[in-house]
Enzyme design. Structure first.
Site, mmCIF file in Angstrom:
data_model
loop_
_atom_site.group_PDB
_atom_site.id
_atom_site.type_symbol
_atom_site.label_atom_id
_atom_site.label_comp_id
_atom_site.label_asym_id
_atom_site.label_seq_id
_atom_site.Cartn_x
_atom_site.Cartn_y
_atom_site.Cartn_z
ATOM 1 C CB SER A 71 32.097 11.022 -45.346
ATOM 2 O OG SER A 71 32.560 11.258 -46.629
ATOM 3 C CG ASP A 97 32.339 9.966 -50.324
ATOM 4 O OD1 ASP A 97 31.262 9.920 -50.956
ATOM 5 O OD2 ASP A 97 32.570 10.831 -49.467
ATOM 6 C CG ASN A 130 38.447 15.613 -51.650
ATOM 7 O OD1 ASN A 130 37.472 16.013 -52.283
ATOM 8 N ND2 ASN A 130 38.709 16.031 -50.426
ATOM 9 N N PRO A 186 47.628 22.480 -40.663
ATOM 10 C CG PRO A 186 46.658 23.707 -38.933
ATOM 11 C CD PRO A 186 47.453 23.869 -40.189
ATOM 12 C CB SER A 187 44.296 17.588 -40.629
ATOM 13 O OG SER A 187 42.984 17.057 -40.645
HETATM 14 C C1 LIG Z 1 43.655 17.124 -48.110
HETATM 15 C C2 LIG Z 1 42.225 16.725 -47.982
HETATM 16 O O1 LIG Z 1 41.736 15.912 -48.772
HETATM 17 N N1 LIG Z 1 41.531 17.265 -46.967
HETATM 18 C C3 LIG Z 1 40.133 16.936 -46.711
HETATM 19 C C4 LIG Z 1 39.907 16.775 -45.222
HETATM 20 O O2 LIG Z 1 40.229 17.998 -44.581
HETATM 21 P P1 LIG Z 1 41.501 18.224 -43.648
HETATM 22 O O3 LIG Z 1 41.235 19.542 -42.993
HETATM 23 O O4 LIG Z 1 42.670 18.232 -44.576
HETATM 24 O O5 LIG Z 1 41.591 17.058 -42.713
HETATM 25 O O6 LIG Z 1 38.530 16.477 -44.991
HETATM 26 C C5 LIG Z 1 37.624 17.529 -45.400
HETATM 27 C C6 LIG Z 1 36.224 17.119 -45.016
HETATM 28 O O7 LIG Z 1 35.834 15.937 -45.631
HETATM 29 C C7 LIG Z 1 37.779 17.765 -46.907
HETATM 30 O O8 LIG Z 1 36.958 18.838 -47.259
HETATM 31 C C8 LIG Z 1 39.243 18.050 -47.237
HETATM 32 O O9 LIG Z 1 39.427 18.142 -48.622
HETATM 33 MG MG LIG Z 2 31.568 12.182 -48.314
#
Ligand SMILES: CC(=O)N[C@H]1[C@@H](OP(=O)(O)O)O[C@H](CO)[C@@H](O)[C@@H]1O
Ligand SMILES: [Mg+2]
Length: 548
Positions: A67, A281, A378, A502-503
Site C-alpha cells: 500500500s 495511495d 485517511n 496502540p497502532s
Molecule cells: C490513524 C490511521 O490512519 N491508522 C491507519 C493504520 O492503522 P494503525 O492501527 O493506526 O497503525 O493503518 C491501517 C491499515 O492501513 C488503517 O486502516 C488505519 O486507518
Molecule cells: Mg492502500
C-alpha cells in the site's frame, strides 16, 4: 482423513526458509521489509489453499502489496469469496503458520487446522492473485505459487492490479452464473462496469474542468490510464506522479497518505486556486481530494469529507426517487474529525456509528444499514447497499420523470461503487458524479462544515501492548489511571477531544487531538504525547522536544 504430502511440503518449504523473525497478520495483513517476506508469503499460499478447501473450493484472492509504505516494503493480504477481507478468526492461523519454526511444526499446524476446522483436503482449492508495482513483487509471487503447490491449488495469476481490482475479480469469480453475478472477472470487465455506470450518472451534465490526479508513482497510474479510454469523454483527468519505472519514487512525497498526514499537496505539484486535485495511495484503495483556496491556503477534503458528500447525495437521491423505505447510516472511527460527526448527525440527521480502526470493522458495521457509508479519515472507504436496498432500487420506476431519473441514478450509483472494499477509482467516480451533478467546485463541497484543527502524534514507547482500549478505542483502561489524567487535560481545552491507542501496524502509540484552534490543538496533542511518554517511564529513546 487425508493428509498433506509431506515430501512435497518439505521440498517446497526448504526453498523458503523462515528467517529469525516474528510475524503477525494484522489490520493490513502481513507487511514489512520485502526481504523478510519470502517464507511468510509461501506459507500464506498454503493458508489460502486451506481456506479455499474449507469453503468448498470457493475462490480466495491473494494480493501482494504494501500500500502506502515505502518501496522497499511489501506485504500480503487474503481476500474472502465475496471480496471482503479474510475472516477475522483466520488471522491467528496466518500468524501461527508464518511463525512455525521448522517444516515439522508447519505440518503439525496444518494438520491441527485440518482437524479442528474440519477441512476436507480432498476438496479443490482455487486461488487468484495479483500484485502492485513493487519490484519485489515478482519473486514473492513465485514464493506464493510454491505455497499453493503444496496443496495442489488451481491458480490464476492476474499480474499487476490495484488491490480493489483483485477484490472485484474474486467476487466476480464466486458469483458467476448466480443472481448475484458481480461482473466479468477481468480488469477489462471492471473498467467496463464502472465506466458504463459513470456515464449514466453524468449524462447530460456539463463536464467539469480537468481533475489533477496524483497516483503516488504506483499501480494506480498504469491502471487509471488503462481505464480512461473506457470513459470516452465523460471525465477529464490529468495524471501526475505516474513514474512506475523508478520504484524508489513509490509513495515518495506524494500519494494519499503523504497528503493526509502532511496536510499539504504532493511535493512539486503546482496548485492553482479552486482547481480540483486528488491523490491515490500506492495500491489505489485510498483517495483524498484537496484544493488551494483564493488566499493560497491548502484545503484537504479527506475521507470524512467524502463520507459527508456521499451521504448527503444518497439521502437526496433516495428522497427524489420517492423511496421512503431506505435508511442511510455512516460508519466512522475515532479519527473522524469531530466537526464531520456533528455535520452528519445534526445537519444530515443520519445515524453515525464509531468503530475500531481498520477497514474490516467499518465494513462489518456498515452492513447493518440499508445503505452504509463508511470511510476512514485517511480516505479508505466505500458505500454498501444491502440486498433489500438493491431490490427496492431495482424495482422503483418512479411515478414521474424526476423520480424515474433519480431511481436510475441510484441503480447506477450502486454499480459505480465497489461493494467489496474501499476503491480509489470507484470513490473518485462517486465524488466526480456528485460534483458534476451539482456543478460544485471543491470549495462549495468544503462548505458543508469546517474541520476542527487536529494533530496526530506518534509516541515511541518500550512496550505498546500495555495500552489497552475500550469504547471503539476512545478510552484507555490500562495502564491504570492514565485515562483520568488524559480527561483532566482535555477538559481545559475548548472543543477538546483526544484519545490514545496502540497502532496495529507500527510499533508506536498514536495520540489524536483536536480543539477549537490550531495552537490549542497542538498544545493538547503535545501535552498528551508527553503524558504517554512519561507514564510509568515507558517512553523509549529521547523525549521529543515538542512534548509538553
Ligand atoms: C490513524 C490511521 O490512519 N491508522 C491507519 C493504520 O492503522 P494503525 O492501527 O493506526 O497503525 O493503518 C491501517 C491499515 O492501513 C488503517 O486502516 C488505519 O486507518
Ligand atoms: Mg492502500
Amino acid at each position: 482423513m487425508a493428509t498433506v504430502n509431506v515430501n512435497n511440503l518439505n521440498a517446497l518449504s526448504d526453498l523458503h526458509k523462515k528467517p529469525d523473525a516474528n510475524f503477525t497478520y494484522g489490520t493490513a495483513g502481513f507487511r514489512m521489509k520485502a526481504e523478510l517476506l519470502d517464507s511468510v508469503i509461501f506459507r500464506t499460499g498454503i493458508l489460502a489453499a486451506l481456506r479455499s478447501k474449507k469453503l468448498d473450493g470457493k475462490v480466495i484472492g491473494c494480493m501482494i502489496t504494501a500500500s502506502h509504505n515505502p518501496a522497499e516494503d511489501n506485504g500480503v493480504k487474503l481476500v474472502d469469496p465475496m471480496g471482503e477481507m479474510l475472516e477475522g478468526s483466520w488471522e491467528a492461523h496466518a500468524t501461527a503458520l508464518s511463525n512455525a519454526e521448522s517444516n515439522e511444526h508447519l505440518i503439525d499446524y496444518i494438520h491441527s487446522m485440518v482437524s479442528s476446522l474440519k477441512i476436507d483436503l480432498t476438496k479443490p482449492a482455487n486461488v487468484v492473485f495479483g500484485r502492485d508495482t513493487r519490484p519485489s513483487g515478482e519473486s514473492l509471487v513465485a514464493a506464493l505459487a510454491d505455497g499453493l503447490k503444496v496443496l495442489d491449488a488451481t491458480v490464476t495469476d492476474y499480474g499487476i492490479l490495484t488491490t480493489p481490482q483483485l477484490h472485484y475479480i474474486t467476487r466476480c469469480l464466486n458469483t458467476a452464473g448466480t443472481p448475484e453475478a458481480y461482473g466479468e472477472p477481468t480488469a477489462e470487465g471492471y473498467y467496463k462496469k464502472l465506466a458504463a455506470a459513470f456515464k449514466v450518472l453524468v449524462e447530460g451534465k456539463t463536464k467539469l474542468s480537468a481533475l489533477t490526479l496524483d497516483c503516488a508513482n504506483g499501480v494506480g497510474a498504469p491502471k487509471f490510464k488503462e481505464f480512461l479510454p473506457h470513459l470516452d469523454d465523460a471525465l477529464s483527468v490529468k495524471i501526475v506522479n505516474d513514474d512506475v519505472d523508478n520504484p524508489s519514487k513509490l509513495n515518495l512525497n506524494s500519494g494519499a497518505d503523504f497528503v493526509k498526514t502532511q496536510q499539504r499537496g504532493p511535493i512539486g505539484l503546482k496548485m492553482a486556486p479552486q482547481e480540483r486535485y486528488a491523490s491515490f495511495d500506492g495500491d489505489a484503495d485510498r483517495l483524498v481530494y484537496y484544493y488551494q483556496d483564493d488566499d493560497n491556503t491548502f484545503k484537504l477534503l479527506d475521507g470524512d469529507k467524502i463520507a459527508g458528500l456521499a451521504a448527503m447525495y444518497i439521502i437526496d437521491l433516495v428522497k427524489a426517487a420517492g423511496i421512503d423505505s431506505i435508511s442511510v447510516g455512516v460508519v466512522q472511527t475515532a479519527y473522524a474529525n469531530g466537526a464531520s460527526t456533528q455535520y452528519l448527525r445534526n445537519s444530515l440527521n443520519v445515524p453515525v456509528s464509531c468503530v475500531s480502526t481498520g477497514v474490516k470493522h467499518l465494513h462489518h458495521e456498515a452492513l447493518k444499514y440499508d445503505v452504509g457509508v463508511y470511510f476512514e479519515a485517511n480516505g479508505h472507504g466505500t458505500v454498501l447497499f444491502s440486498p433489500s436496498a438493491l431490490k427496492t432500487i431495482h424495482s422503483t420506476e418512479g411515478s414521474n420523470p424526476a423520480q424515474a431519473v433519480a431511481a436510475r441514478s441510484l441503480r447506477a450509483l450502486s454499480e459505480v461503487i465497489n461493494q467489496t472494499v474501499g476503491d480509489a477509482f470507484s470513490d473518485l467516480l462517486l465524488v466526480e458524479t456528485i460534483l458534476t451533478q451539482r456543478q460544485w467546485t471543491p470549495k462549495v463541497w468544503d462548505q458543508a462544515y469546517t474541520d476542527l484543527p487536529n494533530r496526530l502524534v506518534k509516541v515511541v514507547v518500550k512496550d505498546r501492548s500495555i495500552f489497552k482500549t475500550v469504547d471503539a478505542e476512545r478510552k484507555l483502561v490500562e495502564p491504570a489511571g492514565i485515562q483520568d489524567a488524559i480527561d483532566a487535560i482535555v477538559l481545559k481545552f475548548r472543543d477538546g477531544r483526544s484519545f490514545v491507542r496502540p497502532s496495529g501496524t507500527e510499533d508506536v502509540v498514536r495520540v489524536y487531538a483536536e480543539a477549537a484552534t490550531r495552537p490549542e490543538t497542538d498544545e493538547l496533542a503535545y501535552r498528551i504525547g508527553g503524558l504517554v511518554f512519561d507514564y510509568n517511564s515507558n517512553g523509549s529513546g529521547t523525549r521529543p522536544r515538542e512534548f509538553l
